[in-house]
Design a protein around this motif. Structure first.
Motif, mmCIF file in Angstrom:
data_model
loop_
_atom_site.group_PDB
_atom_site.id
_atom_site.type_symbol
_atom_site.label_atom_id
_atom_site.label_comp_id
_atom_site.label_asym_id
_atom_site.label_seq_id
_atom_site.Cartn_x
_atom_site.Cartn_y
_atom_site.Cartn_z
ATOM 1 N N LEU A 11 0.829 3.684 15.350
ATOM 2 C CA LEU A 11 0.697 4.814 14.489
ATOM 3 C C LEU A 11 0.814 6.081 15.145
ATOM 4 C CD1 LEU A 11 -1.885 3.774 11.982
ATOM 5 C CD2 LEU A 11 0.474 3.710 11.529
ATOM 6 N N LYS A 12 0.293 6.028 16.546
ATOM 7 C CA LYS A 12 0.586 7.199 17.421
ATOM 8 C C LYS A 12 1.893 7.484 17.683
ATOM 9 C CE LYS A 12 -3.881 7.287 19.967
ATOM 10 N NZ LYS A 12 -4.544 7.088 21.509
ATOM 11 N N ASP A 35 -1.464 12.076 9.738
ATOM 12 C CA ASP A 35 -2.423 11.618 10.583
ATOM 13 C C ASP A 35 -2.950 10.368 10.090
ATOM 14 O OD1 ASP A 35 -4.446 11.987 12.780
ATOM 15 O OD2 ASP A 35 -5.352 13.773 11.658
ATOM 16 N N PHE A 36 -4.135 9.746 10.861
ATOM 17 C CA PHE A 36 -4.651 8.671 10.685
ATOM 18 C C PHE A 36 -6.204 8.360 11.328
ATOM 19 C CE2 PHE A 36 -2.303 7.746 14.536
ATOM 20 C CZ PHE A 36 -3.188 6.925 15.309
ATOM 21 N N ASP A 37 -6.938 7.578 10.954
ATOM 22 C CA ASP A 37 -8.032 7.136 11.806
ATOM 23 C C ASP A 37 -8.349 5.531 11.423
ATOM 24 O OD1 ASP A 37 -9.493 7.066 9.326
ATOM 25 O OD2 ASP A 37 -10.454 8.724 9.545
ATOM 26 N N ILE A 41 -4.744 6.259 6.551
ATOM 27 C CA ILE A 41 -3.570 7.196 6.871
ATOM 28 C C ILE A 41 -3.320 8.242 5.819
ATOM 29 C CG2 ILE A 41 -2.424 5.233 8.191
ATOM 30 C CD1 ILE A 41 -0.285 5.023 5.780
ATOM 31 N N LEU A 42 -2.850 9.422 6.415
ATOM 32 C CA LEU A 42 -2.611 10.504 5.694
ATOM 33 C C LEU A 42 -1.049 10.743 5.712
ATOM 34 C CD1 LEU A 42 -3.188 13.132 4.059
ATOM 35 C CD2 LEU A 42 -3.685 14.087 6.350
ATOM 36 N N MET A 57 -1.111 12.433 0.591
ATOM 37 C CA MET A 57 -1.619 11.054 -0.258
ATOM 38 C C MET A 57 -2.639 10.287 1.135
ATOM 39 S SD MET A 57 0.290 7.789 -1.516
ATOM 40 C CE MET A 57 -0.527 6.825 -2.574
ATOM 41 N N LEU A 58 -3.762 10.139 0.871
ATOM 42 C CA LEU A 58 -4.724 9.262 1.596
ATOM 43 C C LEU A 58 -4.465 7.980 1.257
ATOM 44 C CD1 LEU A 58 -7.806 11.300 1.994
ATOM 45 C CD2 LEU A 58 -6.290 10.629 3.760
ATOM 46 N N ILE A 59 -4.207 6.877 2.038
ATOM 47 C CA ILE A 59 -4.277 5.422 1.842
ATOM 48 C C ILE A 59 -5.146 4.930 2.899
ATOM 49 C CG2 ILE A 59 -2.645 3.423 1.716
ATOM 50 C CD1 ILE A 59 -0.339 5.477 1.423
ATOM 51 N N GLY A 60 -5.919 4.068 2.176
ATOM 52 C CA GLY A 60 -7.023 3.027 2.923
ATOM 53 C C GLY A 60 -6.254 1.932 3.455
#
Length: 71
Positions: A11-12, A35-37, A41-42, A57-60
Motif C-alpha cells: 500500500l505504501k 491514504d491508509f491505516d 483505505i481512503l 471513499m473510506l473502505i474497511g
C-alpha cells in the motif's frame, strides 16, 4: 519495531496511484489510493462499475476482497 507487513509495504508503494478494489464481493470501485491505516483505505476520485462518481471513499480493510494496481 516489528517487521512491516506485506500489505503495508504494498500500500505504501501504491499510494498516489490508481487502483481497483472489490468490496464485499459484489461491488468494484476504481480510484487513487490517497491514504491508509490498519483499518481502512481512503480513495479519491472514485468511480464504481456503473459510472457513479465520488470525491472520496473510506473502505474497511476487512471488507476488501482484492485490490489491484491499475497504473
Amino acid at each position: 519495531m516489528g517487521m512491516e507487513s506485506l500489505l503495508e509495504k504494498v500500500l505504501k508503494e501504491w499510494k498516489g496511484h490508481k487502483v481497483a478494489v472489490s468490496v464485499g464481493g459484489d461491488h468494484s470501485f476504481t480510484g487513487t489510493l490517497e491514504d491508509f491505516d490498519e483499518e481502512v483505505i481512503l480513495l479519491k476520485d472514485v468511480v464504481d462499475v456503473i459510472g457513479n462518481r465520488g470525491k472520496q471513499m473510506l473502505i474497511g480493510l476487512e471488507d476488501i476482497n482484492w485490490i489491484m494496481l491499475l497504473e
